[in-house]
Design an enzyme around this catalytic site. Structure first.
Site, mmCIF file in Angstrom:
data_model
loop_
_atom_site.group_PDB
_atom_site.id
_atom_site.type_symbol
_atom_site.label_atom_id
_atom_site.label_comp_id
_atom_site.label_asym_id
_atom_site.label_seq_id
_atom_site.Cartn_x
_atom_site.Cartn_y
_atom_site.Cartn_z
ATOM 1 N N SER A 236 0.728 -1.069 -0.010
ATOM 2 C CA SER A 236 0.201 0.083 0.001
ATOM 3 C C SER A 236 0.965 1.349 0.201
ATOM 4 O O SER A 236 0.361 2.251 -0.094
ATOM 5 C CB SER A 236 -1.112 -0.017 1.336
ATOM 6 N N LYS A 281 -5.279 4.646 8.965
ATOM 7 C CA LYS A 281 -4.171 5.515 8.236
ATOM 8 C C LYS A 281 -4.334 6.920 8.292
ATOM 9 O O LYS A 281 -3.490 7.560 8.532
ATOM 10 C CB LYS A 281 -4.050 4.898 6.689
#
Length: 340
Positions: A236, A281
């Site tokens: 990611s 996140k």
């Protein structure tokens, strides 16, 4: 009085047993939460996350932070209760992170491989975005493979079976139609010397064609790019790595000197893909000081529902769209945002 005392003692013993069991017995859950965030324009433990050598670079400022999700495994009953009550943690069944039949080591190894692949894709996507010529390199040699003892990490792969190659995909394409046991000629350059080597291809359980046994990388024709960030897994961070390469190889500040964070997988052609754990996140990014967060388009709905206050969510679909969005924001314009 004796009866009351006995009841009290029994209650204390019961509590001690419950607490003892709760601190020892593990439950089949893991706890997810905000993980560390790293500035891809900066350094970690004294080493530049993205380093460019042998090619002109330009000053950068501000932040382009990649974000992660923390995973707490081996959770006990009492710990699970604490994580369940914590507003920034989420308990999920362990087998959603560590699938049954696969060891923790196997999952960690796969995550490391995905992370390494994301680095290569980020480099290639950035170089393609900048329209810079590339060369295929040997990023790793698989132990025990046909290439071991012939090719070395850092070699430049010039041609495979007489076909010139300049990217990892070109190396893979040149092996199409081959079979295990077939000898192929690989032309490579080590230092200033170019030479040919005949390598007998091996077999791989996930493909019919012959296996060379190297993980191809990519580098600009002039200079070299190195991405260094240990103990991180998964794919990611690809988008943020690619943006850091673009920022360092172009004049001006891609982020306008601001604190930008983000996430997203990336393919070699620059397509940005969705990721997991985006609420964690975003929280980590906002806590670190980010004002703008780059969100893969497919994650926008979840991001909008969980966005921390004060964090602008910019929707991206490709590396080019992310570059355009940041340049638009720097110029005072309106970038595409994630909307409800």
């Amino acid at each position: 009085m004796r009866r009351r005392t006995s009841t009290l003692v029994a209650a204390v013993l019961l509590v001690m047993v419950v607490v003892g069991v709760g601190t020892v017995v593990r439950v089949p859950f893991v706890a997810l939460g905000p993980g560390p965030t790293y500035d891809t324009l900066g350094a970690v433990d004294g080493t530049q996350v993205v380093a460019v050598d042998g090619a002109p670079t330009f000053p950068t400022s501000g932040h382009l932070n990649m974000t992660t999700v923390s995973v707490n495994d081996g959770v006990t009953g009492l710990q699970a209760l604490g994580f369940w009550l914590a507003p920034d943690r989420r308990l999920v069944p362990r087998d959603t992170v560590f699938p049954p039949g696969r060891s923790t080591q196997e999952v960690d190894r796969e995550n490391a491989e995905q992370f390494t692949a994301s680095e290569t894709n980020a480099e290639l996507a950035a170089l393609s975005e900048l329209k810079l010529p590339t060369r295929a390199t040997v990023a790793d040699v698989v132990p025990g493979s046909p290439a071991e003892g012939v090719l070395q990490q850092g070699d430049t792969i010039v041609a495979v079976r007489g076909t010139p190659v300049a990217t990892p995909q070109a190396v893979a394409d040149a092996l199409n139609g081959t079979r295990p046991g077939e000898p192929v000629v690989v032309t490579y350059r080590r230092g200033d010397a170019q030479q040919d080597a005949t390598i007998t291809l091996g077999s791989s359980p996930d493909r019919d064609q012959g296996m060379l046994g190297v993980r191809p990388g990519v580098q600009p024709v002039s200079g070299a790019i190195t991405i260094s960030l240990g103990d991180i897994g998964g794919p990611s961070a690809g988008l943020m790595f690619a943006l850091a390469v673009v920022d360092k190889l172009t004049p001006g500040e891609l982020n306008g000197g601001q604190f930008v964070a983000g996430t997203g997988t990336i393919t070699a052609d620059g397509t940005v893909g969705p990721i997991g754990g985006i609420p964690f996140k975003m929280r980590a990014a906002r806590d670190a000081g980010a004002v703008t967060f780059l969100v893969p388009s497919d994650n926008c709905a979840e991001a909008v529902q969980n966005a921390p206050d004060g964090l602008r969510l910019v929707r991206v679909t490709t590396l080019a769209s992310a570059v355009d969005a940041l340049e638009t924001l720097d110029g005072g314009g309106q970038a595409p945002l994630c909307t409800p």
